[in-house]
Design a protein around this motif. Structure first.
Motif, PDB file in Angstrom:
ATOM      1  N   ASP A 318      45.124 -23.623   8.548  1.00  0.00           N
ATOM      2  CA  ASP A 318      46.105 -22.657   9.047  1.00  0.00           C
ATOM      3  C   ASP A 318      46.098 -22.687  10.577  1.00  0.00           C
ATOM      4  OD1 ASP A 318      47.777 -20.582   9.631  1.00  0.00           O
ATOM      5  OD2 ASP A 318      46.553 -19.016   8.713  1.00  0.00           O
ATOM      6  N   THR A 320      48.387 -21.244  12.421  1.00  0.00           N
ATOM      7  CA  THR A 320      49.237 -20.164  12.941  1.00  0.00           C
ATOM      8  C   THR A 320      48.469 -18.931  13.388  1.00  0.00           C
ATOM      9  OG1 THR A 320      49.563 -19.125  10.771  1.00  0.00           O
ATOM     10  CG2 THR A 320      51.073 -20.913  11.373  1.00  0.00           C
ATOM     11  N   GLN A 378      54.339 -25.201   9.775  1.00  0.00           N
ATOM     12  CA  GLN A 378      53.721 -23.941   9.376  1.00  0.00           C
ATOM     13  C   GLN A 378      54.344 -22.754  10.110  1.00  0.00           C
ATOM     14  OE1 GLN A 378      49.439 -24.015   9.622  1.00  0.00           O
ATOM     15  NE2 GLN A 378      49.258 -25.920   8.442  1.00  0.00           N
ATOM     16  N   GLN A 381      57.749 -22.099   8.673  1.00  0.00           N
ATOM     17  CA  GLN A 381      57.621 -21.439   7.370  1.00  0.00           C
ATOM     18  C   GLN A 381      57.237 -19.958   7.550  1.00  0.00           C
ATOM     19  OE1 GLN A 381      58.155 -22.918   4.191  1.00  0.00           O
ATOM     20  NE2 GLN A 381      58.155 -20.718   3.682  1.00  0.00           N
ATOM     21  N   LYS A 382      56.346 -19.689   8.482  1.00  0.00           N
ATOM     22  CA  LYS A 382      55.926 -18.310   8.734  1.00  0.00           C
ATOM     23  C   LYS A 382      57.100 -17.483   9.233  1.00  0.00           C
ATOM     24  CE  LYS A 382      52.645 -15.557  11.424  1.00  0.00           C
ATOM     25  NZ  LYS A 382      51.549 -15.593  12.432  1.00  0.00           N
ATOM     26  N   LYS A 383      57.887 -18.046  10.107  1.00  0.00           N
ATOM     27  CA  LYS A 383      59.053 -17.336  10.639  1.00  0.00           C
ATOM     28  C   LYS A 383      60.059 -17.043   9.528  1.00  0.00           C
ATOM     29  CE  LYS A 383      62.625 -17.681  14.204  1.00  0.00           C
ATOM     30  NZ  LYS A 383      63.177 -18.516  15.313  1.00  0.00           N
ATOM     31  N   SER A 384      60.222 -18.017   8.642  1.00  0.00           N
ATOM     32  CA  SER A 384      61.142 -17.834   7.531  1.00  0.00           C
ATOM     33  C   SER A 384      60.648 -16.740   6.586  1.00  0.00           C
ATOM     34  CB  SER A 384      61.317 -19.149   6.762  1.00  0.00           C
ATOM     35  OG  SER A 384      62.122 -18.982   5.632  1.00  0.00           O
ATOM     36  N   ASP A 385      59.348 -16.744   6.333  1.00  0.00           N
ATOM     37  CA  ASP A 385      58.771 -15.738   5.429  1.00  0.00           C
ATOM     38  C   ASP A 385      58.860 -14.326   6.001  1.00  0.00           C
ATOM     39  OD1 ASP A 385      58.161 -17.794   3.726  1.00  0.00           O
ATOM     40  OD2 ASP A 385      56.050 -17.925   4.308  1.00  0.00           O
ATOM     41  N   ASP A 386      58.840 -14.222   7.338  1.00  0.00           N
ATOM     42  CA  ASP A 386      58.877 -12.918   7.976  1.00  0.00           C
ATOM     43  C   ASP A 386      60.274 -12.301   8.006  1.00  0.00           C
ATOM     44  OD1 ASP A 386      56.171 -13.044   8.385  1.00  0.00           O
ATOM     45  OD2 ASP A 386      56.311 -13.730  10.451  1.00  0.00           O
TER      46      ASP A 386
END
Length: 387
Positions: A318, A320, A378, A381-386
């Motif tokens: 990870d 991030t 990563q 993906q984190k930005k999309s999930d948020d």
């Protein structure tokens, strides 16, 4: 954060280096250059003085080779006697310590020089000191049939020249010369030049001033003795493209400011901090200065064992959460003993890029790029999930 040196002091030191270099034809005579020593900034000299070609006394280097009426760029008519050509040659031939004393490197190629002069890269633009362009390239760039890159190049050269002529600050002046094929070729390190080369000031950053404050997600690449200029340049290029904060070089790495590395990086090395960290305690210094948990320093290995504590696949790390760094070992030899020891006692971690059976290893630059862009994935993906 960058530490700046005194303009006046820096100007005097660079003036001494310039005068010593251009007044001699052999690299051996560079020994007479007064050492600049460890340069702690990339502030340019306010005034660099040398003798004028007309014999009318002294004037700033910022005026040498320029027509005062601003109508044209002065041509290098005799490459063999040109001080500018001699300086280019000296930098190409210089070893690492001599090049650092002079404080300049060479960038060549249409796209590379055009990118350095781009208004989007104000920092790299401020480092360009002199450009030599062939008559043929200039004519081609000014022709209606010139391609996009050639037109952009000539536009940026004119804008830089215009700004330099209008400014009283000769410290940031860009001097432009034209020349025949032989003159420009003599300034280049490639067998067949693209018709343009530039002298660029080497920026210097201090590790202790590269604060990680506000950089909870900071990411760094540590090069452990990489020797191939193409690899180091490519890594710098991928680092800029993927948002790496800095590239750190341990002892025995190749000179990051050699013209070959600059060419391979396509100027990317001027767009992020590139710092050499010498000494056996380099990892400790990096960890302390950048506030990186040693466990978040990952040495790239070829190990893929499933045992506890073994190397993780790059997509299982990870990137991030907290500041982290990747160590890339020397081509062929891999990681130095000190780093292997830190790995074996569990002080730092390891990471690998999974490969198909029968493939022994990846090129260092390829490995670095894969890991860097996995980190980008990563974050995306984190930005999309948020959302």
């Amino acid at each position: 954060m960058t530490v700046y040196s005194s303009n006046v002091t820096r100007g005097l030191m660079l003036a001494a280096a310039f005068t010593a270099v251009v007044s001699r034809s052999s690299l051996r005579d560079l020994s007479s250059v007064s050492p600049i020593g460890y340069r702690i900034g990339f502030v340019t000299p306010q005034r660099l003085w040398t003798s004028s070609n007309s014999g009318r006394g002294s004037r700033p280097i910022g005026q040498i080779g320029q027509q005062h009426n601003g109508a044209s760029w002065e041509e290098i008519s005799n490459p063999k006697s040109s001080k500018t050509v001699k300086l280019f040659k000296a930098i190409h031939k210089a070893n690492k310590s001599r090049r650092n004393e002079i404080g300049l490197t060479v960038a060549e190629g249409v796209r590379l020089v055009a990118d350095l002069l781009s208004t989007e890269n104000e920092h790299s633009k401020s480092l360009v000191r002199r450009v030599v362009i062939s008559d043929a390239l200039k004519q081609r760039a000014e022709s209606p049939d010139g391609d996009q890159y050639h037109r952009e190049l000539i536009y940026r050269l004119r804008e830089a020249d215009k700004k330099s002529r209008a400014s009283r600050d000769k410290a940031n002046a860009i001097i432009i010369n034209t020349g025949g094929k032989d003159a420009v070729q003599a300034c280049c390190g490639t067998v067949t030049s693209q018709g343009i080369a530039a002298l660029v000031e080497i920026p210097t950053y201090n590790l202790d001033e590269l604060s990680s404050e506000g950089e909870e997600e900071g990411f760094y690449l540590i090069l452990d003795g990489l020797a191939d200029p193409g690899n180091v340049g490519t890594i710098c290029r991928s680092a800029v493209a993927s948002g790496v904060r800095a590239v750190l070089l341990l002892e025995s790495s190749c000179d990051p400011w050699s013209p070959k590395v600059v060419r391979a990086s396509m100027g990317a090395s001027f767009r992020l901090p590139v710092i050499e960290v010498p000494g056996d305690n380099a990892l400790d210094r990096i960890s302390d200065a950048l506030k990186i948990d040693p466990k978040r320093i990952f040495a790239a290995t070829m190990e893929s064992s499933g045992d506890a504590g073994a190397s993780k696949a790059h997509f299982d790390v990870d990137f991030t959460a907290r500041p982290s760094a990747i160590i890339l070992g020397r081509e062929g030899e891999g990681l130095r003993p000190k780093i292997r020891e830190a790995l074996s006692n569990g002080r730092i971690s390891s990471v690998h890029v999974p490969m198909s059976d029968g493939v022994e290893s990846l090129n260092a630059a390829v490995c670095a790029s894969i890991i860097c862009f996995e980190r980008c994935r990563q974050f995306a993906q984190k930005k999309s999930d948020d959302l």
